[in-house]
Design a protein around this motif. Structure first.
Motif, PDB file in Angstrom:
ATOM      1  N   THR A  35       0.843  -1.190   0.000  1.00  0.00           N
ATOM      2  CA  THR A  35       0.000   0.000   0.000  1.00  0.00           C
ATOM      3  C   THR A  35       0.878   1.240   0.000  1.00  0.00           C
ATOM      4  OG1 THR A  35      -1.716   1.246   1.162  1.00  0.00           O
ATOM      5  CG2 THR A  35      -0.262  -0.113   2.530  1.00  0.00           C
ATOM      6  N   ARG A  36       0.506   2.187  -0.836  1.00  0.00           N
ATOM      7  CA  ARG A  36       1.247   3.453  -0.911  1.00  0.00           C
ATOM      8  C   ARG A  36       0.698   4.476   0.083  1.00  0.00           C
ATOM      9  NH1 ARG A  36       0.085   2.741  -6.414  1.00  0.00           N
ATOM     10  NH2 ARG A  36      -1.165   4.654  -6.389  1.00  0.00           N
ATOM     11  N   GLU A  37      -0.450   4.141   0.695  1.00  0.00           N
ATOM     12  CA  GLU A  37      -1.068   5.056   1.652  1.00  0.00           C
ATOM     13  C   GLU A  37      -1.383   4.308   2.939  1.00  0.00           C
ATOM     14  OE1 GLU A  37      -4.511   6.951   0.005  1.00  0.00           O
ATOM     15  OE2 GLU A  37      -3.505   7.414  -1.894  1.00  0.00           O
ATOM     16  N   GLN A  38      -1.482   5.066   4.034  1.00  0.00           N
ATOM     17  CA  GLN A  38      -1.899   4.465   5.298  1.00  0.00           C
ATOM     18  C   GLN A  38      -3.328   3.946   5.167  1.00  0.00           C
ATOM     19  OE1 GLN A  38      -1.235   6.124   9.493  1.00  0.00           O
ATOM     20  NE2 GLN A  38      -3.322   6.769   9.057  1.00  0.00           N
ATOM     21  N   LEU A  39      -3.572   2.756   5.697  1.00  0.00           N
ATOM     22  CA  LEU A  39      -4.908   2.169   5.687  1.00  0.00           C
ATOM     23  C   LEU A  39      -5.529   2.312   7.070  1.00  0.00           C
ATOM     24  CD1 LEU A  39      -4.096  -1.144   3.772  1.00  0.00           C
ATOM     25  CD2 LEU A  39      -4.870   1.041   2.811  1.00  0.00           C
ATOM     26  N   THR A  40      -6.788   2.748   7.094  1.00  0.00           N
ATOM     27  CA  THR A  40      -7.498   2.902   8.365  1.00  0.00           C
ATOM     28  C   THR A  40      -8.456   1.752   8.602  1.00  0.00           C
ATOM     29  OG1 THR A  40      -9.095   4.274   7.188  1.00  0.00           O
ATOM     30  CG2 THR A  40      -7.334   5.420   8.381  1.00  0.00           C
ATOM     31  N   ASP A  41      -8.585   0.887   7.609  1.00  0.00           N
ATOM     32  CA  ASP A  41      -9.470  -0.267   7.726  1.00  0.00           C
ATOM     33  C   ASP A  41      -8.875  -1.351   6.840  1.00  0.00           C
ATOM     34  OD1 ASP A  41     -11.736  -1.715   8.516  1.00  0.00           O
ATOM     35  OD2 ASP A  41     -12.785  -1.204   6.666  1.00  0.00           O
ATOM     36  N   LEU A  42      -8.866  -2.593   7.317  1.00  0.00           N
ATOM     37  CA  LEU A  42      -8.319  -3.680   6.506  1.00  0.00           C
ATOM     38  C   LEU A  42      -8.907  -5.010   6.954  1.00  0.00           C
ATOM     39  CD1 LEU A  42      -6.275  -4.715   4.368  1.00  0.00           C
ATOM     40  CD2 LEU A  42      -4.614  -4.937   6.228  1.00  0.00           C
ATOM     41  N   THR A  43      -9.441  -5.738   5.997  1.00  0.00           N
ATOM     42  CA  THR A  43      -9.874  -7.114   6.246  1.00  0.00           C
ATOM     43  C   THR A  43      -9.283  -7.986   5.160  1.00  0.00           C
ATOM     44  OG1 THR A  43     -11.954  -6.384   7.241  1.00  0.00           O
ATOM     45  CG2 THR A  43     -11.843  -8.672   6.511  1.00  0.00           C
ATOM     46  N   VAL A  44      -8.560  -9.014   5.567  1.00  0.00           N
ATOM     47  CA  VAL A  44      -7.944  -9.957   4.641  1.00  0.00           C
ATOM     48  C   VAL A  44      -8.589 -11.316   4.870  1.00  0.00           C
ATOM     49  CG1 VAL A  44      -5.798 -11.097   3.949  1.00  0.00           C
ATOM     50  CG2 VAL A  44      -5.762  -8.701   4.678  1.00  0.00           C
ATOM     51  N   GLN A  45      -9.142 -11.896   3.804  1.00  0.00           N
ATOM     52  CA  GLN A  45      -9.759 -13.218   3.941  1.00  0.00           C
ATOM     53  C   GLN A  45      -9.114 -14.202   2.973  1.00  0.00           C
ATOM     54  OE1 GLN A  45     -14.060 -14.474   2.900  1.00  0.00           O
ATOM     55  NE2 GLN A  45     -14.057 -14.246   5.124  1.00  0.00           N
ATOM     56  N   LEU A  46      -8.678 -15.326   3.519  1.00  0.00           N
ATOM     57  CA  LEU A  46      -8.073 -16.410   2.749  1.00  0.00           C
ATOM     58  C   LEU A  46      -9.019 -17.599   2.786  1.00  0.00           C
ATOM     59  CD1 LEU A  46      -5.761 -18.147   1.490  1.00  0.00           C
ATOM     60  CD2 LEU A  46      -4.865 -18.407   3.813  1.00  0.00           C
ATOM     61  N   GLU A  87     -10.412  -1.727  15.596  1.00  0.00           N
ATOM     62  CA  GLU A  87     -10.867  -0.330  15.620  1.00  0.00           C
ATOM     63  C   GLU A  87      -9.759   0.576  16.148  1.00  0.00           C
ATOM     64  OE1 GLU A  87     -13.901   2.325  14.746  1.00  0.00           O
ATOM     65  OE2 GLU A  87     -14.225   0.156  14.763  1.00  0.00           O
ATOM     66  N   GLY A  88      -9.509   1.686  15.435  1.00  0.00           N
ATOM     67  CA  GLY A  88      -8.535   2.658  15.901  1.00  0.00           C
ATOM     68  C   GLY A  88      -7.093   2.353  15.513  1.00  0.00           C
ATOM     69  N   ARG A  89      -6.851   1.181  14.934  1.00  0.00           N
ATOM     70  CA  ARG A  89      -5.496   0.838  14.502  1.00  0.00           C
ATOM     71  C   ARG A  89      -5.343   1.205  13.027  1.00  0.00           C
ATOM     72  NH1 ARG A  89      -3.998  -3.054  18.605  1.00  0.00           N
ATOM     73  NH2 ARG A  89      -4.801  -2.012  20.444  1.00  0.00           N
ATOM     74  N   THR A  90      -4.099   1.363  12.593  1.00  0.00           N
ATOM     75  CA  THR A  90      -3.853   1.684  11.185  1.00  0.00           C
ATOM     76  C   THR A  90      -2.744   0.792  10.647  1.00  0.00           C
ATOM     77  OG1 THR A  90      -2.249   3.400  11.780  1.00  0.00           O
ATOM     78  CG2 THR A  90      -4.533   4.112  11.445  1.00  0.00           C
ATOM     79  N   VAL A  91      -2.676   0.720   9.337  1.00  0.00           N
ATOM     80  CA  VAL A  91      -1.614  -0.017   8.648  1.00  0.00           C
ATOM     81  C   VAL A  91      -0.780   1.008   7.887  1.00  0.00           C
ATOM     82  CG1 VAL A  91      -1.090  -1.702   6.849  1.00  0.00           C
ATOM     83  CG2 VAL A  91      -3.003  -2.096   8.423  1.00  0.00           C
ATOM     84  N   PRO A  92       0.511   1.117   8.194  1.00  0.00           N
ATOM     85  CA  PRO A  92       1.342   2.098   7.487  1.00  0.00           C
ATOM     86  C   PRO A  92       1.597   1.695   6.039  1.00  0.00           C
ATOM     87  CG  PRO A  92       2.676   0.833   9.042  1.00  0.00           C
ATOM     88  CD  PRO A  92       1.259   0.388   9.229  1.00  0.00           C
ATOM     89  N   ALA A  93       1.955   2.673   5.227  1.00  0.00           N
ATOM     90  CA  ALA A  93       2.357   2.378   3.851  1.00  0.00           C
ATOM     91  C   ALA A  93       3.526   1.396   3.903  1.00  0.00           C
ATOM     92  CB  ALA A  93       2.771   3.662   3.145  1.00  0.00           C
ATOM     93  N   GLY A  94       3.541   0.475   2.947  1.00  0.00           N
ATOM     94  CA  GLY A  94       4.615  -0.509   2.925  1.00  0.00           C
ATOM     95  C   GLY A  94       4.144  -1.811   2.302  1.00  0.00           C
ATOM     96  N   GLU A  95       4.940  -2.850   2.499  1.00  0.00           N
ATOM     97  CA  GLU A  95       4.621  -4.177   1.969  1.00  0.00           C
ATOM     98  C   GLU A  95       4.437  -5.130   3.136  1.00  0.00           C
ATOM     99  OE1 GLU A  95       6.832  -7.659  -0.639  1.00  0.00           O
ATOM    100  OE2 GLU A  95       7.111  -5.561  -1.229  1.00  0.00           O
TER     101      GLU A  95
END
Length: 147
Positions: A35-46, A87-95
């Motif tokens: 992601t090139r931008e900070q994410l404020t919401d993320l759900t990953v389903q496998l 809730e309230g957590r973020t994902v920084p830009a990166g891989e």
């Protein structure tokens, strides 16, 4: 040929791959997100197809464990791993990598029916990517041992 497993939506890019350390009894499915931008919401389903003997042996992600809730459930013939950003957590830009690990019946396992979906938010933008899993050892002969 590797099937197209990478997708992109705005600042979010994803790729699904079968980990090269997978063997005749155990496998790991890797979902790589960039992601090139900070994410404020993320759900990953496998979603791992129940091809026989598929059972959860663990999961990990390269982001802090306490930032996510993980559920693993059997559903409609799939073993489903779901990572949800708290809730309230973020994902920084990166891989970042999300991985599900599982046992399976002996022999080369076909990941052809496996799928992943990712939904995220960057600011006001809703993002969605997903796809399948490219086999690492896809030499076109349908598997088997090369002895």
């Amino acid at each position: 040929e590797r099937p197209p497993a990478a997708t992109q939506d705005g600042p979010l890019w994803s790729d699904g791959s079968v980990d090269p350390h997978s063997n005749d009894f155990w496998a790991q499915s890797n979902i790589t997100l960039k992601t090139r931008e900070q994410l404020t919401d993320l759900t990953v389903q496998l979603r791992v197809a129940q091809t026989g003997g598929v059972s959860d042996t663990g999961a990990w992600r390269s982001l802090p464990e306490h930032d996510f809730t993980l559920t693993v459930a059997e559903q409609d013939g799939f073993l489903v791993y779901t990572w949800t950003l708290k809730e309230g957590r973020t994902v920084p830009a990166g891989e970042w990598v999300f991985a599900g690990q599982f046992d399976h019946d002996r022999g080369g396992r076909d990941a052809g029916a496996d799928r992943y979906t990712v939904t995220a938010a960057a600011g006001a933008e809703r993002l969605s990517v997903g796809g399948g899993f490219a086999a690492v050892d896809d030499d076109g002969d349908g598997g088997g041992d090369d002895s």
